[in-house]
Design a protein around this motif. Structure first.
Motif, mmCIF file in Angstrom:
data_model
loop_
_atom_site.group_PDB
_atom_site.id
_atom_site.type_symbol
_atom_site.label_atom_id
_atom_site.label_comp_id
_atom_site.label_asym_id
_atom_site.label_seq_id
_atom_site.Cartn_x
_atom_site.Cartn_y
_atom_site.Cartn_z
ATOM 1 N N ASP A 192 65.023 2.217 72.924
ATOM 2 C CA ASP A 192 65.260 3.521 72.306
ATOM 3 C C ASP A 192 63.964 4.318 72.437
ATOM 4 O O ASP A 192 62.885 3.815 72.139
ATOM 5 C CB ASP A 192 65.638 3.321 70.841
ATOM 6 C CG ASP A 192 66.093 4.603 70.165
ATOM 7 O OD1 ASP A 192 65.603 5.679 70.559
ATOM 8 O OD2 ASP A 192 66.915 4.508 69.242
ATOM 9 N N LYS A 193 64.059 5.559 72.865
ATOM 10 C CA LYS A 193 62.848 6.357 73.074
ATOM 11 C C LYS A 193 62.062 6.545 71.785
ATOM 12 O O LYS A 193 60.834 6.756 71.817
ATOM 13 C CB LYS A 193 63.199 7.721 73.674
ATOM 14 C CG LYS A 193 63.750 7.637 75.092
ATOM 15 C CD LYS A 193 63.922 8.995 75.730
ATOM 16 C CE LYS A 193 62.585 9.560 76.177
ATOM 17 N NZ LYS A 193 62.741 10.776 77.013
ATOM 18 N N GLU A 194 62.739 6.465 70.659
ATOM 19 C CA GLU A 194 62.041 6.603 69.377
ATOM 20 C C GLU A 194 61.387 5.304 68.943
ATOM 21 O O GLU A 194 60.561 5.302 68.033
ATOM 22 C CB GLU A 194 63.020 7.087 68.300
ATOM 23 C CG GLU A 194 63.539 8.498 68.559
ATOM 24 C CD GLU A 194 64.469 8.977 67.447
ATOM 25 O OE1 GLU A 194 64.760 8.165 66.525
ATOM 26 O OE2 GLU A 194 64.896 10.137 67.497
ATOM 27 N N ASN A 195 61.773 4.188 69.554
ATOM 28 C CA ASN A 195 61.196 2.889 69.203
ATOM 29 C C ASN A 195 60.998 2.093 70.498
ATOM 30 O O ASN A 195 61.672 1.091 70.735
ATOM 31 C CB ASN A 195 62.115 2.142 68.235
ATOM 32 C CG ASN A 195 61.425 0.951 67.601
ATOM 33 O OD1 ASN A 195 60.226 0.700 67.814
ATOM 34 N ND2 ASN A 195 62.176 0.191 66.818
ATOM 35 N N PRO A 196 60.075 2.511 71.385
ATOM 36 C CA PRO A 196 59.972 1.945 72.744
ATOM 37 C C PRO A 196 59.505 0.497 72.800
ATOM 38 O O PRO A 196 59.624 -0.142 73.850
ATOM 39 C CB PRO A 196 58.969 2.877 73.421
ATOM 40 C CG PRO A 196 58.178 3.460 72.318
ATOM 41 C CD PRO A 196 59.112 3.596 71.162
ATOM 42 N N LYS A 221 71.510 8.967 70.421
ATOM 43 C CA LYS A 221 70.300 8.228 70.788
ATOM 44 C C LYS A 221 69.929 8.517 72.241
ATOM 45 O O LYS A 221 70.783 8.785 73.083
ATOM 46 C CB LYS A 221 70.489 6.729 70.581
ATOM 47 C CG LYS A 221 70.548 6.316 69.107
ATOM 48 C CD LYS A 221 70.458 4.834 68.947
ATOM 49 C CE LYS A 221 70.403 4.434 67.477
ATOM 50 N NZ LYS A 221 69.129 4.832 66.842
ATOM 51 N N LYS A 222 68.629 8.419 72.519
ATOM 52 C CA LYS A 222 68.113 8.598 73.864
ATOM 53 C C LYS A 222 67.431 7.306 74.299
ATOM 54 O O LYS A 222 66.624 6.751 73.549
ATOM 55 C CB LYS A 222 67.138 9.769 73.923
ATOM 56 C CG LYS A 222 67.791 11.109 73.616
ATOM 57 C CD LYS A 222 66.800 12.258 73.721
ATOM 58 C CE LYS A 222 67.488 13.594 73.458
ATOM 59 N NZ LYS A 222 66.543 14.737 73.564
ATOM 60 N N TYR A 223 67.766 6.849 75.503
ATOM 61 C CA TYR A 223 67.280 5.560 75.982
ATOM 62 C C TYR A 223 66.377 5.743 77.201
ATOM 63 O O TYR A 223 66.534 6.684 77.977
ATOM 64 C CB TYR A 223 68.456 4.657 76.349
ATOM 65 C CG TYR A 223 69.396 4.384 75.198
ATOM 66 C CD1 TYR A 223 69.155 3.368 74.291
ATOM 67 C CD2 TYR A 223 70.542 5.166 75.020
ATOM 68 C CE1 TYR A 223 70.024 3.118 73.237
ATOM 69 C CE2 TYR A 223 71.422 4.937 73.974
ATOM 70 C CZ TYR A 223 71.154 3.906 73.085
ATOM 71 O OH TYR A 223 72.013 3.679 72.035
ATOM 72 N N ASP A 238 64.370 7.767 82.374
ATOM 73 C CA ASP A 238 65.352 7.980 81.314
ATOM 74 C C ASP A 238 66.743 7.559 81.758
ATOM 75 O O ASP A 238 67.119 7.714 82.923
ATOM 76 C CB ASP A 238 65.390 9.451 80.912
ATOM 77 C CG ASP A 238 64.124 9.905 80.204
ATOM 78 O OD1 ASP A 238 63.383 9.031 79.691
ATOM 79 O OD2 ASP A 238 63.859 11.127 80.190
ATOM 80 N N LEU A 239 67.520 7.040 80.808
ATOM 81 C CA LEU A 239 68.931 6.810 81.038
ATOM 82 C C LEU A 239 69.694 8.114 80.823
ATOM 83 O O LEU A 239 69.185 9.032 80.184
ATOM 84 C CB LEU A 239 69.463 5.724 80.095
ATOM 85 C CG LEU A 239 69.422 4.284 80.638
ATOM 86 C CD1 LEU A 239 67.996 3.832 80.894
ATOM 87 C CD2 LEU A 239 70.123 3.326 79.677
ATOM 88 N N PRO A 240 70.916 8.230 81.349
ATOM 89 C CA PRO A 240 71.684 9.470 81.159
ATOM 90 C C PRO A 240 71.941 9.734 79.671
ATOM 91 O O PRO A 240 71.895 8.824 78.838
ATOM 92 C CB PRO A 240 72.989 9.204 81.908
ATOM 93 C CG PRO A 240 72.696 8.082 82.839
ATOM 94 C CD PRO A 240 71.652 7.253 82.183
ATOM 95 N N GLN A 241 72.261 10.954 79.373
ATOM 96 C CA GLN A 241 72.616 11.316 78.008
ATOM 97 C C GLN A 241 73.947 10.662 77.644
ATOM 98 O O GLN A 241 74.866 10.587 78.448
ATOM 99 C CB GLN A 241 72.733 12.837 77.873
ATOM 100 C CG GLN A 241 73.025 13.321 76.464
ATOM 101 C CD GLN A 241 73.042 14.836 76.376
ATOM 102 O OE1 GLN A 241 72.558 15.516 77.285
ATOM 103 N NE2 GLN A 241 73.576 15.368 75.291
#
Length: 793
Positions: A192-196, A221-223, A238-241
């Protein structure tokens, strides 16, 4: 693949009729009118030195069978700056052709490219033409090639079927891209971009191209994906939205069926009906209609009547919008490919030793391509199967594609690779909208010209023209041809190598003939593929790289051997000189009556042919594949594969009754032509040409009688250099030359022996301990390849 055919299986899941059928109509139009050719080429070596010859064998396919579309191949040699160095025009018979390039002695060291295409392929994207790069070394060049130590790489991520939907557990393929070779191994993790720092999924690559992992995404969430190669280089992508709602098409290719499951999340109840279509190439092979998507809707496609190849599944909504797409390979566990039988193998790893193997009988093969390499110097990263089933249909670079069809192949890796790919041969949106390729260049049968007859600058329409073709050995042929409404005489279906002078006679002092080729080379527009080499200044006295040294030593050996052979008469050189049969054919038959598709029976030089029935019709019936002599009382008719055959005696068309009873003892040569030839008359494409021992196919015309006639010259195909397979049987040269050849045997047209195995003999170099043997054939009936690619012993 060989004994199976494509079929259309229509599975109706719902009784409700689908309101739109544009996709089915579009793919039918594409299949019927826009075939997709692709090319495979085999070369005698992987790298060369200035002054070498590049020999090649080419096969042209339409989908997954030999192509019947094209009879001419265009092959071009470019330098790294896209400058055209040389070009060759190659005839194709039974989808096969072979040729060579002679490299100049002063060619500068660099990366060079081969481009190959057919006339039909020029109507479509250049990306699907054939390209191959070579290193060509020259120690006298001011600059040298240096391979870059590390290629810059990037990675792309591709969710299965192209959708990444909230709450659906989804496969994600990770694909590496670089200008040179990809790192041999790499690994990564998702976070998770917020918890890399927290790993949501870890994975390792299958190979240098691709890896895969699964994740269940959550909306909002953004990955991101962190990738580390085997040298510690790290990149983040980045992974897709995540979509809040949608459909994910999940596929598993098994040996007996292809399972597919349609997963959905938060779909609107009014989403309507759907249909799923499966295609192989341009052919529709499966269709299913679905009244309403329920999560986990699944079904399967039986594979018992499908062929190995890339299958594209596409899910459409009721308005025929593409919702999801997935590529997979049909039966990757079981590759259905014919393999030539090798028998009586006798291999000896001693220096300059004789090695022997035999190819088993196969009446469906006109000729084999056989190549033997020193295995230690052979790079088997791509082969016929990988071009046939994979790279011929994709434009992105795939490292070492042959691995996906090897004995120890990883079917999961191939599936992950196909998740990362997109089918670019056609776009559903475009063909449904009626946007098809514009056909500007239509294939011509072999060499074809329009000759525009002019008088005082004005085309001479609907006029009869006397033409005379003069052959050095076959004499002169006089024929009359009419001009059309444009003033053109069309000369088609010709196959010759040497330039042909055509004499003509027209009324009018200011008459002239303007030659207009109907087949021609098309300039390259796109950029050449990237490579991982650079040029640096060469310093005096420096040591050559291993690759350069091997290429130059190989070249020196070939030159030295060719020089020595002129001084030692006892040493035989098995080259492709004009055989007695070729000589007889050139003496008896004119250029108008020659064809790449001809099969020759030489009664003058092959005494074994005189056996059997003395009646020519009975003799032919037992020896020409597909020939049937039909008798109905006194009436006799000849067909080849149910098509009428024309009969010629000494190049004059005759009725079959005229040759009934003609004794074999009076015949010098018989030719069977299956694809037509320029001198043919009538509507039949097949012909039997009989040349009598007393007949003279050459006319009595004296070339001097052509004095005063005007003439024009037609350019023919490019004849390849003779390849010389070395023979040490005499022993006189075994100790005189350091033999470092990479290629130990090369024969692109090995003719099978009738009623007996076909023998291959080759001599080792000084160091090879094992051999890499490639045998390729094309089944005359099914048009599918036979392929042997093994290391021995």
């Amino acid at each position: 693949m060989i004994n199976r055919i494509l079929f259309s299986l229509f599975l109706i899941i719902s009784a409700q009729s689908f309101s739109q059928n544009k996709a089915e109509q579009a793919i039918q139009n594409l299949d019927e009118n826009f075939p997709q050719e692709k090319i495979y080429m085999l070369f005698n070596k992987e790298s060369y030195a200035a002054g070498d010859n590049i020999w090649f064998k080419s096969l042209v396919f339409d989908g997954y069978a030999g192509s019947n579309i094209s009879t001419t191949l265009f092959v071009e040699l470019y330098d790294n700056n896209k400058k055209l160095i040389d070009k060759k025009l190659i005839p194709l018979y039974n989808s096969e052709g072979d040729g060579s390039f002679k490299l100049p002695d002063d060619l500068k060291e660099n990366i060079y490219y081969i481009r190959a295409y057919t006339t039909w392929m020029t109507n479509l994207s250049e990306d699907f033409q054939f390209y191959k790069s070579f290193a060509i070394y020259n120690p006298n060049s001011p600059e040298k090639l240096v391979q870059k130590n590390a290629s810059e790489w990037t990675a792309s991520v591709s969710p299965e079927s192209g959708t990444f939907v909230d709450g659906i557990n989804t496969k994600i393929a990770v694909r590496f891209h670089s200008r040179g070779e990809n790192p041999s191994s790499w690994s990564g993790y998702v976070s998770d971009k917020e918890n890399p720092q927290v790993h949501l999924a870890d994975f390792k690559s299958f190979d240098q191209n691709v890896g895969i992992f699964t994740i269940t995404p959550q909306k909002g969430k953004k990955y991101q994906l962190t990738i580390i190669d085997d040298k510690g280089n790290k990149k983040i992508t980045d992974l897709p939205q995540v979509a809040e709602s949608g459909i994910n098409l999940q596929v598993k290719s098994n040996e007996n069926n292809i399972e597919y499951s349609i997963k959905s999340s938060h779909l609107n109840d009014n989403s309507g009906s759907y249909k799923i279509i499966a295609t192989i190439g341009n052919k529709l092979v499966y269709k299913a209609r679905i009244k309403k998507i329920s999560d986990g809707e699944s079904s399967s496609i039986p594979t018992n009547q499908l062929i190995n190849g890339i299958l594209q599944l596409t899910l459409f909504d009721e308005k025929e919008n593409v919702v999801a797409q997935r590529l997979c390979f049909v039966q990757p566990q079981k590759l259905d490919i014919q393999k030539p039988t090798l028998k009586n193998i006798s291999l000896n790893p001693q220096a300059k030793s004789l090695n022997i193997l035999e190819l088993g009988q196969n009446t469906q093969i006109n000729n084999y391509t056989v190549a033997v390499y020193d295995n230690s110097a052979f790079n088997n990263k791509e082969n016929l199967l990988s071009a046939f089933w994979l790279t011929g249909d994709f434009t992105d670079k795939i490292d070492s594609p042959a691995q996906y069809f090897s004995t120890n192949r990883n079917v999961e890796a191939l599936d992950a690779l196909l998740i990362s790919e997109q089918w670019k041969r056609f776009s559903w949106n475009e063909i449904i909208a009626g946007k098809f390729p514009i056909i500007k260049n239509k294939p011509e049968p072999y060499i074809s010209y329009n000759i525009r007859m002019m008088n005082n600058g004005v085309p001479m329409k609907d006029t009869s023209v006397n033409l005379m073709m003069n052959g050095e050995r076959s004499g002169s042929k006089l024929f009359s041809a009419p001009t059309d409404s444009n003033g053109d005489v069309t000369l088609r279906n010709m196959a010759f190598y040497e330039p042909q002078k055509i004499y003509y006679q027209l009324k009018g002092e200011n008459s002239e003939a303007v030659v207009i080729p109907k087949i021609y080379f098309v300039p390259l527009k796109r950029d050449l593929p990237p490579n991982n080499f650079s040029l640096v200044k060469r310093t005096s006295g420096e040591t050559l790289s291993t690759e350069a040294s091997e290429a130059i030593e190989d070249s020196k050996f070939q030159r030295t051997f060719n020089e020595k052979i002129t001084d030692i008469e006892e040493v035989k050189l098995k080259g492709r000189k004009e055989s007695p049969t070729e000589k007889l054919n050139n003496e008896l038959s004119s250029a108008m009556f020659q064809s790449p598709s001809e099969t020759i029976f030489d009664f003058v030089n092959d005494k074994s042919l005189s056996g059997g029935s003395p009646d020519v019709l009975l003799w032919l019936e037992g020896r020409v594949a597909g020939l049937q002599i039909k008798r109905d009382g006194p009436d006799v008719d000849a067909t080849i594969r149910n098509k009428k055959v024309d009969i010629y005696l000494d190049e004059s068309k005759t009725e079959i009754d005229f040759i009934r009873g003609l004794n074999i003892a009076n015949i010098a040569m018989i030719k069977v032509v299956k694809d037509g030839f320029f001198g043919s008359s009538g509507n039949s494409s097949s012909a039997i040409l009989i040349y009598s021992k007393t007949g003279n196919t050459a006319s009595d015309s004296d070339p001097k009688s052509m004095t005063g006639l005007k003439q024009f010259t037609l350019t023919g195909y490019d004849k390849q250099e003779s390849f010389k397979n070395i023979d040490y049987s005499n022993g006189a040269m075994k100790n005189t030359i350091n033999d470092q050849r990479t290629n130990l045997y090369w024969n692109p047209k090995l003719q099978p022996k009738a009623n007996q195995p076909t023998k291959v003999e080759f001599y080792n170099n000084d160091t090879a301990k094992d051999y890499h043997i490639i045998v390729i054939g094309l089944d005359e009936d099914t048009r599918t390849p036979l392929f042997y690619d093994e290391k021995l012993p």
